[in-house]
Scaffold this motif. Structure first.
Motif, short mmCIF file in Angstrom:
data_model
loop_
_atom_site.label_atom_id
_atom_site.label_comp_id
_atom_site.label_asym_id
_atom_site.label_seq_id
_atom_site.Cartn_x
_atom_site.Cartn_y
_atom_site.Cartn_z
N LYS A 168 13.81 -36.90 13.28
CA LYS A 168 14.98 -37.59 13.83
C LYS A 168 15.30 -37.25 15.29
CE LYS A 168 17.80 -39.44 10.13
NZ LYS A 168 17.61 -40.78 10.72
N PRO A 169 15.22 -35.97 15.71
CA PRO A 169 15.55 -35.67 17.11
C PRO A 169 14.64 -36.37 18.12
CG PRO A 169 15.57 -33.68 15.79
CD PRO A 169 14.99 -34.75 14.93
N LEU A 170 13.47 -36.82 17.65
CA LEU A 170 12.51 -37.46 18.56
C LEU A 170 12.50 -38.98 18.47
CD1 LEU A 170 9.46 -35.06 18.03
CD2 LEU A 170 11.16 -34.99 19.84
N GLU A 171 13.33 -39.54 17.59
CA GLU A 171 13.27 -40.97 17.33
C GLU A 171 13.48 -41.83 18.58
OE1 GLU A 171 16.02 -41.83 14.23
OE2 GLU A 171 14.57 -41.45 12.63
N LYS A 172 14.51 -41.53 19.37
CA LYS A 172 14.81 -42.36 20.53
C LYS A 172 13.69 -42.32 21.56
CE LYS A 172 19.86 -42.41 20.25
NZ LYS A 172 21.14 -42.07 20.95
N ALA A 173 13.18 -41.13 21.84
CA ALA A 173 12.09 -40.99 22.80
C ALA A 173 10.84 -41.67 22.30
CB ALA A 173 11.82 -39.51 23.07
N TYR A 174 10.58 -41.55 21.01
CA TYR A 174 9.38 -42.17 20.41
C TYR A 174 9.49 -43.69 20.45
CZ TYR A 174 5.65 -42.92 16.96
OH TYR A 174 4.50 -43.33 16.31
N ASP A 175 10.68 -44.22 20.17
CA ASP A 175 10.88 -45.67 20.24
C ASP A 175 10.69 -46.18 21.66
OD1 ASP A 175 11.36 -45.94 17.56
OD2 ASP A 175 13.54 -46.06 17.72
N PHE A 232 0.27 -43.40 10.56
CA PHE A 232 1.52 -43.21 11.29
C PHE A 232 2.66 -43.19 10.30
CE2 PHE A 232 -1.18 -45.29 14.53
CZ PHE A 232 -1.13 -44.30 15.51
N SER A 233 3.68 -42.36 10.57
CA SER A 233 4.77 -42.23 9.61
C SER A 233 6.10 -42.14 10.35
CB SER A 233 4.52 -41.01 8.71
OG SER A 233 5.26 -41.11 7.52
N LYS A 234 7.09 -41.54 9.70
CA LYS A 234 8.43 -41.45 10.28
C LYS A 234 8.57 -40.16 11.07
CE LYS A 234 9.72 -45.25 8.22
NZ LYS A 234 9.80 -46.51 8.97
N VAL A 235 8.81 -40.30 12.36
CA VAL A 235 8.92 -39.14 13.24
C VAL A 235 10.23 -38.40 12.97
CG1 VAL A 235 10.08 -40.32 15.14
CG2 VAL A 235 8.52 -38.43 15.64
N GLN A 278 7.24 -41.04 4.61
CA GLN A 278 6.49 -40.04 3.87
C GLN A 278 6.81 -40.04 2.37
OE1 GLN A 278 7.80 -39.70 6.88
NE2 GLN A 278 6.78 -38.16 8.13
N GLU A 279 8.09 -39.95 2.04
CA GLU A 279 8.47 -39.88 0.62
C GLU A 279 8.21 -41.20 -0.09
OE1 GLU A 279 9.17 -37.38 -1.15
OE2 GLU A 279 9.61 -35.81 0.33
N ALA A 339 5.10 -33.59 14.40
CA ALA A 339 6.51 -33.86 14.09
C ALA A 339 6.70 -35.16 13.30
CB ALA A 339 7.34 -33.89 15.37
N GLY A 340 5.70 -35.51 12.48
CA GLY A 340 5.83 -36.70 11.65
C GLY A 340 5.35 -37.97 12.30
N VAL A 341 4.83 -37.90 13.52
CA VAL A 341 4.22 -39.09 14.13
C VAL A 341 3.15 -39.63 13.20
CG1 VAL A 341 2.78 -39.93 16.03
CG2 VAL A 341 4.73 -38.43 16.51
#
Length: 243
Positions: A169-176, A164-167, A210-211, A232-234
């Motif tokens: 940014k546009p999806l951050e709130k929904a993912y949280d 799992f990694s950093k999703v 990721q970085e 999307a980085g999930v």
């Protein structure tokens, strides 16, 4: 005494492994069902892509770390054939036992052992491929574990870190919202354990992005490192080559 994180909590370094063991002892029997529910089945595609990138050949020697219920070990075993070998390992005995039984049910008899990724019981320059799927974030000393993975790889060998990694940014709130509201409820309904799945959400936020993980792998001895974002980085698949 040095401290480290266990989800959002701060614990003594020597205690983290015990806490993580408790999580996986609790969820081992429902692990595969929960994976399907949490990811809507996407974890199967992430693992399939990992197997493709591994690019295994007949006779390849593979080490699967944090192998759990054996998804990757089974897929790798199909690729390496009778002359190859896949070693299935995990630090958690309950997860490893569940995985071993599942592998046997599917006709795969693989070397299976409990071992700590930070102290791998294998010689230098031994494996063509080392994999760790959804396990690195639970390790206390990620740098030490990555150095061990590099040590046991042959020159030009490949490390695959699926995590799992950093999703995006546009999806951050929904993912949280999903992670901290839905996941624990699913855990309670299916596994009778909401706390372990709350830890899962917290541990993802504490894991290097990721970085950052790419840089850590380079610092740990890998000459070339790249990563592939999925969903999307999930999750991200980091690939390190021992040069």
């Amino acid at each position: 005494m040095s401290s480290t994180h266990f989800g959002f909590k701060t614990v003594d370094e020597t205690e983290k492994a015990k806490h993580v063991r408790g999580v996986f002892d609790s969820v081992a029997s429902k692990y595969d069902v929960m994976n399907d529910l949490m990811s809507a089945g996407l974890h199967r595609l992430w693992k399939r892509y990992t197997v493709m990138v591994a690019d295994l050949r007949e006779g390849s020697q593979v080490l699967d770390i944090a192998g759990g219920t054996g998804d990757l070990a089974m897929a790798f075993a199909k690729k390496v054939g009778k002359t190859g070998r896949v070693v299935h390992t995990d630090i958690n005995e309950a997860m490893l036992s569940t995985g071993r039984d599942r592998l046997l049910d599917h006709g795969f008899v693989l070397p299976t052992l409990v071992c700590d990724a930070e102290k791998l019981p294998f010689p230098d320059n031994h494996f063509d491929v080392v994999s760790v799927a959804f396990g690195l974030r639970n390790m206390t000393h990620k740098d030490a574990a990555l150095k061990e993975m590099c040590r046991v790889l042959k020159p030009n060998g490949k490390l695959l870190v699926l995590e799992f990694s950093k999703v995006a940014k546009p999806l951050e709130k929904a993912y949280d919202w999903y992670s901290f509201n839905i996941l624990p409820k699913l855990g309670q309904m299916i596994a009778g354990d909401d706390a372990s799945y709350r830890y899962l959400a917290e541990s993802i936020r504490m894991h290097p992005g990721q970085e950052e993980l790419k840089a850590l792998m380079k610092q740990s001895g890998f000459g070339h490192v790249d990563f592939h974002n999925m969903s999307a980085g999930v999750v991200a698949l980091h690939v390190g080559i021992k040069c």
